[in-house]
Design an enzyme around this catalytic site. Sequence first.
Site, PDB file in Angstrom:
ATOM      1  N   HIS A   1      -3.869   2.636   1.403  1.00 52.52           N
ATOM      2  CA  HIS A   1      -3.420   1.258   1.155  1.00 52.52           C
ATOM      3  C   HIS A   1      -3.252   1.133  -0.358  1.00 52.52           C
ATOM      4  O   HIS A   1      -4.242   1.034  -1.081  1.00 52.52           O
ATOM      5  CB  HIS A   1      -4.465   0.254   1.655  1.00 52.52           C
ATOM      6  CG  HIS A   1      -4.738   0.345   3.129  1.00 52.52           C
ATOM      7  ND1 HIS A   1      -4.140  -0.496   4.048  1.00 52.52           N
ATOM      8  CD2 HIS A   1      -5.537   1.176   3.847  1.00 52.52           C
ATOM      9  CE1 HIS A   1      -4.576  -0.187   5.272  1.00 52.52           C
ATOM     10  NE2 HIS A   1      -5.415   0.829   5.182  1.00 52.52           N
TER      11      HIS A   1
ATOM     12  N   HIS B   1      -4.012   1.334  14.642  1.00 52.41           N
ATOM     13  CA  HIS B   1      -5.403   0.936  14.375  1.00 52.41           C
ATOM     14  C   HIS B   1      -5.922   0.420  15.707  1.00 52.41           C
ATOM     15  O   HIS B   1      -5.550  -0.663  16.152  1.00 52.41           O
ATOM     16  CB  HIS B   1      -5.442  -0.145  13.295  1.00 52.41           C
ATOM     17  CG  HIS B   1      -6.817  -0.682  13.043  1.00 52.41           C
ATOM     18  ND1 HIS B   1      -7.403  -0.669  11.801  1.00 52.41           N
ATOM     19  CD2 HIS B   1      -7.733  -1.255  13.877  1.00 52.41           C
ATOM     20  CE1 HIS B   1      -8.623  -1.197  11.879  1.00 52.41           C
ATOM     21  NE2 HIS B   1      -8.837  -1.567  13.129  1.00 52.41           N
TER      22      HIS B   1
ATOM     23  N   ASN C   1       0.085  -3.410   5.481  1.00 50.89           N
ATOM     24  CA  ASN C   1      -0.594  -4.720   5.433  1.00 50.89           C
ATOM     25  C   ASN C   1      -0.663  -5.238   4.000  1.00 50.89           C
ATOM     26  O   ASN C   1      -1.725  -5.420   3.419  1.00 50.89           O
ATOM     27  CB  ASN C   1      -1.996  -4.641   6.074  1.00 50.89           C
ATOM     28  CG  ASN C   1      -2.902  -3.608   5.432  1.00 50.89           C
ATOM     29  OD1 ASN C   1      -2.443  -2.569   4.964  1.00 50.89           O
ATOM     30  ND2 ASN C   1      -4.185  -3.873   5.409  1.00 50.89           N
TER      31      ASN C   1
ATOM     32  N   ARG D   1      -1.520  -1.246  -1.940  1.00 46.48           N
ATOM     33  CA  ARG D   1      -1.465  -2.667  -2.370  1.00 46.48           C
ATOM     34  C   ARG D   1      -0.226  -2.963  -3.240  1.00 46.48           C
ATOM     35  O   ARG D   1       0.853  -2.945  -2.767  1.00 46.48           O
ATOM     36  CB  ARG D   1      -2.752  -3.086  -3.105  1.00 46.48           C
ATOM     37  CG  ARG D   1      -4.065  -2.586  -2.493  1.00 46.48           C
ATOM     38  CD  ARG D   1      -4.400  -3.212  -1.176  1.00 46.48           C
ATOM     39  NE  ARG D   1      -5.774  -2.891  -0.778  1.00 46.48           N
ATOM     40  CZ  ARG D   1      -6.204  -2.895   0.473  1.00 46.48           C
ATOM     41  NH1 ARG D   1      -5.399  -3.207   1.465  1.00 46.48           N
ATOM     42  NH2 ARG D   1      -7.459  -2.598   0.754  1.00 46.48           N
TER      43      ARG D   1
ATOM     44  N   HIS E   1      -7.990   6.702  12.173  1.00 48.97           N
ATOM     45  CA  HIS E   1      -9.454   6.579  12.074  1.00 48.97           C
ATOM     46  C   HIS E   1     -10.184   6.409  13.413  1.00 48.97           C
ATOM     47  O   HIS E   1     -10.776   5.372  13.668  1.00 48.97           O
ATOM     48  CB  HIS E   1      -9.849   5.454  11.122  1.00 48.97           C
ATOM     49  CG  HIS E   1      -9.113   4.148  11.278  1.00 48.97           C
ATOM     50  ND1 HIS E   1      -8.910   3.541  12.494  1.00 48.97           N
ATOM     51  CD2 HIS E   1      -8.548   3.351  10.347  1.00 48.97           C
ATOM     52  CE1 HIS E   1      -8.258   2.432  12.305  1.00 48.97           C
ATOM     53  NE2 HIS E   1      -8.008   2.286  11.020  1.00 48.97           N
TER      54      HIS E   1
ATOM     55  N   ASP F   1      -8.022   6.741   4.331  1.00 48.35           N
ATOM     56  CA  ASP F   1      -8.022   5.287   4.540  1.00 48.35           C
ATOM     57  C   ASP F   1      -8.459   4.600   3.250  1.00 48.35           C
ATOM     58  O   ASP F   1      -9.301   3.690   3.258  1.00 48.35           O
ATOM     59  CB  ASP F   1      -8.907   4.881   5.725  1.00 48.35           C
ATOM     60  CG  ASP F   1      -8.572   3.462   6.207  1.00 48.35           C
ATOM     61  OD1 ASP F   1      -7.676   2.824   5.619  1.00 48.35           O
ATOM     62  OD2 ASP F   1      -9.216   2.999   7.165  1.00 48.35           O
TER      63      ASP F   1
ATOM     64  N   HIS G   1     -10.634  -2.655  -2.921  1.00 49.14           N
ATOM     65  CA  HIS G   1     -10.867  -4.094  -3.059  1.00 49.14           C
ATOM     66  C   HIS G   1     -11.613  -4.296  -4.363  1.00 49.14           C
ATOM     67  O   HIS G   1     -12.139  -3.335  -4.942  1.00 49.14           O
ATOM     68  CB  HIS G   1     -11.720  -4.615  -1.895  1.00 49.14           C
ATOM     69  CG  HIS G   1     -11.078  -4.472  -0.559  1.00 49.14           C
ATOM     70  ND1 HIS G   1      -9.989  -5.226  -0.170  1.00 49.14           N
ATOM     71  CD2 HIS G   1     -11.352  -3.650   0.488  1.00 49.14           C
ATOM     72  CE1 HIS G   1      -9.636  -4.877   1.057  1.00 49.14           C
ATOM     73  NE2 HIS G   1     -10.433  -3.912   1.480  1.00 49.14           N
TER      74      HIS G   1
ATOM     75  N   HIS H   1      -2.748   8.185   5.180  1.00 46.96           N
ATOM     76  CA  HIS H   1      -3.347   6.864   5.421  1.00 46.96           C
ATOM     77  C   HIS H   1      -3.963   6.297   4.145  1.00 46.96           C
ATOM     78  O   HIS H   1      -5.150   6.501   3.869  1.00 46.96           O
ATOM     79  CB  HIS H   1      -4.398   6.976   6.523  1.00 46.96           C
ATOM     80  CG  HIS H   1      -4.893   5.648   7.010  1.00 46.96           C
ATOM     81  ND1 HIS H   1      -5.464   5.473   8.241  1.00 46.96           N
ATOM     82  CD2 HIS H   1      -4.897   4.418   6.432  1.00 46.96           C
ATOM     83  CE1 HIS H   1      -5.799   4.209   8.395  1.00 46.96           C
ATOM     84  NE2 HIS H   1      -5.478   3.546   7.296  1.00 46.96           N
TER      85      HIS H   1
HETATM   86  O1  DOR Z   1     -11.355  -0.861   6.554  1.00 51.61           O
HETATM   87  C1  DOR Z   1     -10.171  -1.213   6.608  1.00 51.61           C
HETATM   88  N1  DOR Z   1      -9.468  -1.519   5.493  1.00 51.61           N
HETATM   89  N2  DOR Z   1      -9.583  -1.318   7.810  1.00 51.61           N
HETATM   90  C2  DOR Z   1      -8.366  -1.856   7.950  1.00 51.61           C
HETATM   91  O2  DOR Z   1      -7.884  -1.938   9.035  1.00 51.61           O
HETATM   92  C3  DOR Z   1      -7.635  -2.398   6.780  1.00 51.61           C
HETATM   93  C4  DOR Z   1      -8.071  -1.753   5.529  1.00 51.61           C
HETATM   94  C5  DOR Z   1      -7.593  -2.497   4.308  1.00 51.61           C
HETATM   95  O3  DOR Z   1      -6.396  -2.780   4.201  1.00 51.61           O
HETATM   96  O4  DOR Z   1      -8.416  -2.816   3.434  1.00 51.61           O
HETATM   97 ZN    ZN Z   2      -6.267   1.714   6.856  1.00 52.84          ZN
HETATM   98 ZN    ZN Z   3      -7.024   0.623  10.179  1.00 55.34          ZN
END
Ligand code: DOR
Ligand code: ZN
Ligand code: ZN
Length: 450
Positions: free
Chosen positions: A68, A186, A100, A70, A242, A315, A319, A66
């Site tokens: 991200h 999710h 995403n 980007r 999560h 997770d 950012h 899990h």
């Molecule tokens: O905290 C999170 N960050 N929950 C999510 O569902 C998306 C993820 C993100 O892509 O930043």
């Molecule tokens: Zn996530």
């Molecule tokens: Zn999530």
Amino acid sequence: MSCVSLIADLVLSNSKAYIKGEILECSIAIEEDKYIKIGKQPQMPNADQKIDLHGLLVLPGLIDSHVHLRDEEKAYKEDFISGTSAAAAGGFTTVLDMPNNQPLTNSVEALRNRLDIAKSRSLVNVGLYSEFPENLTELPKIRQGGAVGFKLFMGCQMGGLNLDDDHVLEAGFRVAGEVGAVVAIHAEDKTQVTFSEQQFKKVRRNGVKEFLLAHTEQAEVQAIERVLRVSEGSNVHLHFCHITSKQGLEAVKEAKGASRSVTCEVTPNHLLLTSADTARFGMMAIMAPPLRDNVHKEALFEGVIQGDVDTIGSDHAPHTFEEKTVDSVWDVKVGTPGLETTLPLMLTLVEKRMLTFRRLVEVFVEKPAEIYGLTSKGKLENGKDADLTIIDYKQHWTIDSSKFKSKAKFSLYNKWEVIGKPVKTFVNGTLIMDAGEIVAKPGEGKVIRK
Ligand code: DOR
Ligand code: ZN
Ligand code: ZN
């Protein structure tokens, strides 16, 4: 019998390796990207390169199912180079990337493009999830294109399945089940969360407290129960991401008891922090689902110990600092980076005897490999992929987020004292990270195509 006929590229000697539930003193021979011999030093073949590990702990490469990563249009937050460098530095040799993205990963073309980018830029192995496509006839093609699974965000409309329609969801689960694809969920109920959010926005209540009041435990449980209900007739495997609440975990346990094909994940954040930390850190600690009260944290921890929790995922949600320091909670980007803190935080629990090595290997290696069908991974065994996480389990050190390889150089664990550090990471037989530095070129990681 000796194996004089064998020749290896690399022999790692003097290791303490985790093999079949035990930590054994041994040496490991690797040829190209596979193990060819694991045993006592005299049994080792000649090798071009030899590394003495001086008693370091060797685990089969850790898998984070899990993250991200980007890249593409969100590369300003993270890209495959920085994200997989963070993975290698944090001791992960395989990561599964969420869909995403911008563009959203939910078509054959988007997946193909993203796999190409990942192939040239990754330092560890990378598999990609897809969101559901608009048209379900596309789903088998996306699976054939290599998606490791499908992600379903229940908290907001993201992919092609209309979240308001049970029949549509049912069809999605059925088709995913037909092609043997895992659906990772999710679980937050969109209707509940958006209704509360709108109410707060109307009266300009924009604080972190309101975020917690909108993203309730009930919203999680309701989404889990709905998914379990509508997927009942399909033979899809569900992996709940999560899980944050005692009741949520109980709902998953109950489904397992009823012989449903279900597993679940927790994150280190929900095991180590509580809603008091949200109050303390403010926007920086906003994630979805959010941190909960102690009673939930303790229930999740017990779930990890007992085996009710199947995997731990970071997770990793990078950012920018600017995106995390805004005035209104409804504008903040949710999530926090985790790839470089997850393993040391858990190793610290092992050192404190709150968690066993066996459970650590199960949640980070064996279970993710099993759930996602990564059959060449997950074990130190002849013929398997030579992905290795090498750990100095006695090292005391302090987390310093300014040194992260991730572009997101902040952490909820900054300045935490931890015990245990990944000191080398091998991916497909190649040394990628050594003493915290990346020593290989992007592209050494492989993309995983299911
Ligand atoms: O905290 C999170 N960050 N929950 C999510 O569902 C998306 C993820 C993100 O892509 O930043
Ligand atoms: Zn996530
Ligand atoms: Zn999530």
